[in-house]
Design an enzyme around this catalytic site. Structure first.
Site, PDB file in Angstrom:
ATOM      1  N   ASP A 178      48.722  29.283  -0.539  1.00 27.60           N
ATOM      2  CA  ASP A 178      47.428  28.690  -0.196  1.00 27.60           C
ATOM      3  C   ASP A 178      47.508  27.189   0.090  1.00 27.60           C
ATOM      4  O   ASP A 178      46.486  26.505   0.116  1.00 27.60           O
ATOM      5  CB  ASP A 178      46.393  28.948  -1.296  1.00 27.60           C
ATOM      6  CG  ASP A 178      46.847  28.471  -2.677  1.00 27.60           C
ATOM      7  OD1 ASP A 178      47.618  27.492  -2.762  1.00 27.60           O
ATOM      8  OD2 ASP A 178      46.444  29.093  -3.677  1.00 27.60           O
TER       9      ASP A 178
ATOM     10  N   ARG B 263      44.904  22.373   1.331  1.00 29.44           N
ATOM     11  CA  ARG B 263      44.609  23.479   0.412  1.00 29.44           C
ATOM     12  C   ARG B 263      43.582  24.371   1.084  1.00 29.44           C
ATOM     13  O   ARG B 263      42.496  23.924   1.444  1.00 29.44           O
ATOM     14  CB  ARG B 263      44.060  22.918  -0.905  1.00 29.44           C
ATOM     15  CG  ARG B 263      43.662  23.958  -1.931  1.00 29.44           C
ATOM     16  CD  ARG B 263      44.866  24.763  -2.416  1.00 29.44           C
ATOM     17  NE  ARG B 263      44.560  25.473  -3.647  1.00 29.44           N
ATOM     18  CZ  ARG B 263      43.882  26.613  -3.718  1.00 29.44           C
ATOM     19  NH1 ARG B 263      43.386  27.145  -2.613  1.00 29.44           N
ATOM     20  NH2 ARG B 263      43.671  27.197  -4.883  1.00 29.44           N
TER      21      ARG B 263
ATOM     22  N   ASP C 129      42.607  31.612  -3.613  1.00 29.52           N
ATOM     23  CA  ASP C 129      43.570  31.182  -4.617  1.00 29.52           C
ATOM     24  C   ASP C 129      44.661  32.244  -4.696  1.00 29.52           C
ATOM     25  O   ASP C 129      44.383  33.407  -5.005  1.00 29.52           O
ATOM     26  CB  ASP C 129      42.888  31.020  -5.976  1.00 29.52           C
ATOM     27  CG  ASP C 129      43.810  30.418  -7.021  1.00 29.52           C
ATOM     28  OD1 ASP C 129      44.721  29.654  -6.635  1.00 29.52           O
ATOM     29  OD2 ASP C 129      43.633  30.702  -8.214  1.00 29.52           O
ATOM     30  N   THR C 130      45.894  31.867  -4.386  1.00 23.77           N
ATOM     31  CA  THR C 130      47.009  32.810  -4.424  1.00 23.77           C
ATOM     32  C   THR C 130      47.844  32.577  -5.674  1.00 23.77           C
ATOM     33  O   THR C 130      47.772  31.504  -6.294  1.00 23.77           O
ATOM     34  CB  THR C 130      47.895  32.662  -3.177  1.00 23.77           C
ATOM     35  OG1 THR C 130      48.472  31.344  -3.155  1.00 23.77           O
ATOM     36  CG2 THR C 130      47.082  32.876  -1.910  1.00 23.77           C
TER      37      THR C 130
ATOM     38  N   GLU D 131      50.592  31.460  -8.268  1.00 28.48           N
ATOM     39  CA  GLU D 131      51.336  30.200  -8.275  1.00 28.48           C
ATOM     40  C   GLU D 131      52.832  30.421  -8.083  1.00 28.48           C
ATOM     41  O   GLU D 131      53.411  31.397  -8.558  1.00 28.48           O
ATOM     42  CB  GLU D 131      51.112  29.462  -9.591  1.00 28.48           C
ATOM     43  CG  GLU D 131      49.690  28.959  -9.800  1.00 28.48           C
ATOM     44  CD  GLU D 131      49.309  27.842  -8.857  1.00 28.48           C
ATOM     45  OE1 GLU D 131      50.213  27.293  -8.180  1.00 28.48           O
ATOM     46  OE2 GLU D 131      48.113  27.516  -8.780  1.00 28.48           O
TER      47      GLU D 131
ATOM     48  N   ARG E 201      44.253  16.473  -1.582  1.00 24.77           N
ATOM     49  CA  ARG E 201      44.600  17.449  -0.550  1.00 24.77           C
ATOM     50  C   ARG E 201      43.383  17.712   0.327  1.00 24.77           C
ATOM     51  O   ARG E 201      42.249  17.724  -0.164  1.00 24.77           O
ATOM     52  CB  ARG E 201      45.065  18.763  -1.172  1.00 24.77           C
ATOM     53  CG  ARG E 201      46.299  18.658  -2.027  1.00 24.77           C
ATOM     54  CD  ARG E 201      46.634  19.986  -2.676  1.00 24.77           C
ATOM     55  NE  ARG E 201      45.576  20.440  -3.578  1.00 24.77           N
ATOM     56  CZ  ARG E 201      45.676  21.515  -4.371  1.00 24.77           C
ATOM     57  NH1 ARG E 201      46.780  22.247  -4.352  1.00 24.77           N
ATOM     58  NH2 ARG E 201      44.687  21.859  -5.163  1.00 24.77           N
TER      59      ARG E 201
END
Length: 213
Positions: free
Chosen positions: A85, A99, A104-105, A107, A150
């Site tokens: 992501d 971002r 949300d992928t 980690e 970001r």
């Protein structure tokens, strides 16, 4: 205008055009020479085929939700994929981390967290969707950056909405950080589709236990 309504209208116009072409060819057969009728018939049918092709393309675009950017985005060049992501891009000559908004992928590169289940796979999927040198379009919401400085953006490559595609592939879970909810509905719908199809983190044959939202 719904895609179904648009589709019906296009089909009706295509049928009318086809019928007009047939009638013209029939009239030409009755009162003109074969050579002239033949050339007119060929061009007439070529026109009908072209109309059908164009109509199909437009209908397909509408049925996909019109996934193209709105036109107020900013062009950027992909430098590299950081994880599922997060991207590094060249924007106006400056390297910026991006971002992806509303997903949300798992980690893979967080300095304070271990690599999560399906994290490497999500990064691999992102690397399949975009490659260094790709010309991207970034679409922003109310807040342009996060506390890590970001950029927060919807990322488009041609007509592919990358945020939504990662959710549809079962890697990008919907996430909302106020006030940015511009793409949230699309992401949630794509995520529900991934769950229904059993792909990504929803697959049955995983070797690890994913952390689902």
């Amino acid at each position: 205008m719904s895609s179904r309504y648009f589709d019906r209208n296009l089909q009706r116009h295509v049928r009318r055009a086809a019928r007009r072409g047939i009638r013209r060819n029939q009239r030409a057969v009755g009162g003109r020479g074969r050579r002239r009728q033949s050339s007119q018939g060929i061009f007439g049918w070529l026109g009908i085929v072209l109309l059908v092709v164009l109509a199909g393309a437009v209908v397909s675009w509408f049925q996909q939700g019109g996934a193209a950017p709105d036109g107020d985005g900013e062009a950027a060049t992909l430098v590299r994929v950081i994880d599922g992501d997060t991207l590094l891009v060249d924007l106006d000559g400056e390297e910026e981390r991006v971002r992806l908004l509303n997903i949300d992928t798992p980690e893979t590169v967080h300095p304070q967290e271990p690599v999560q289940c399906m994290g490497p796979e999500s990064t691999e999927r992102m690397e399949e969707l975009v490659s260094p040198g790709d010309q991207l379009v970034l679409e922003f919401d109310e807040e342009r950056t996060d506390h890590y400085d970001r950029l927060l953006a919807g990322v488009f490559l041609d007509e592919v909405f990358i945020n939504e595609q990662m959710a549809r592939d079962g890697f990008g879970a919907p996430v909302y950080y106020a006030p940015n909810d511009r793409f949230l509905d699309q992401i949630e719908e794509a995520w529900n589709q991934a769950e229904a199809e059993g792909v990504g983190v929803f697959a049955d044959d995983l070797d690890c236990e994913p952390e689902l939202p």
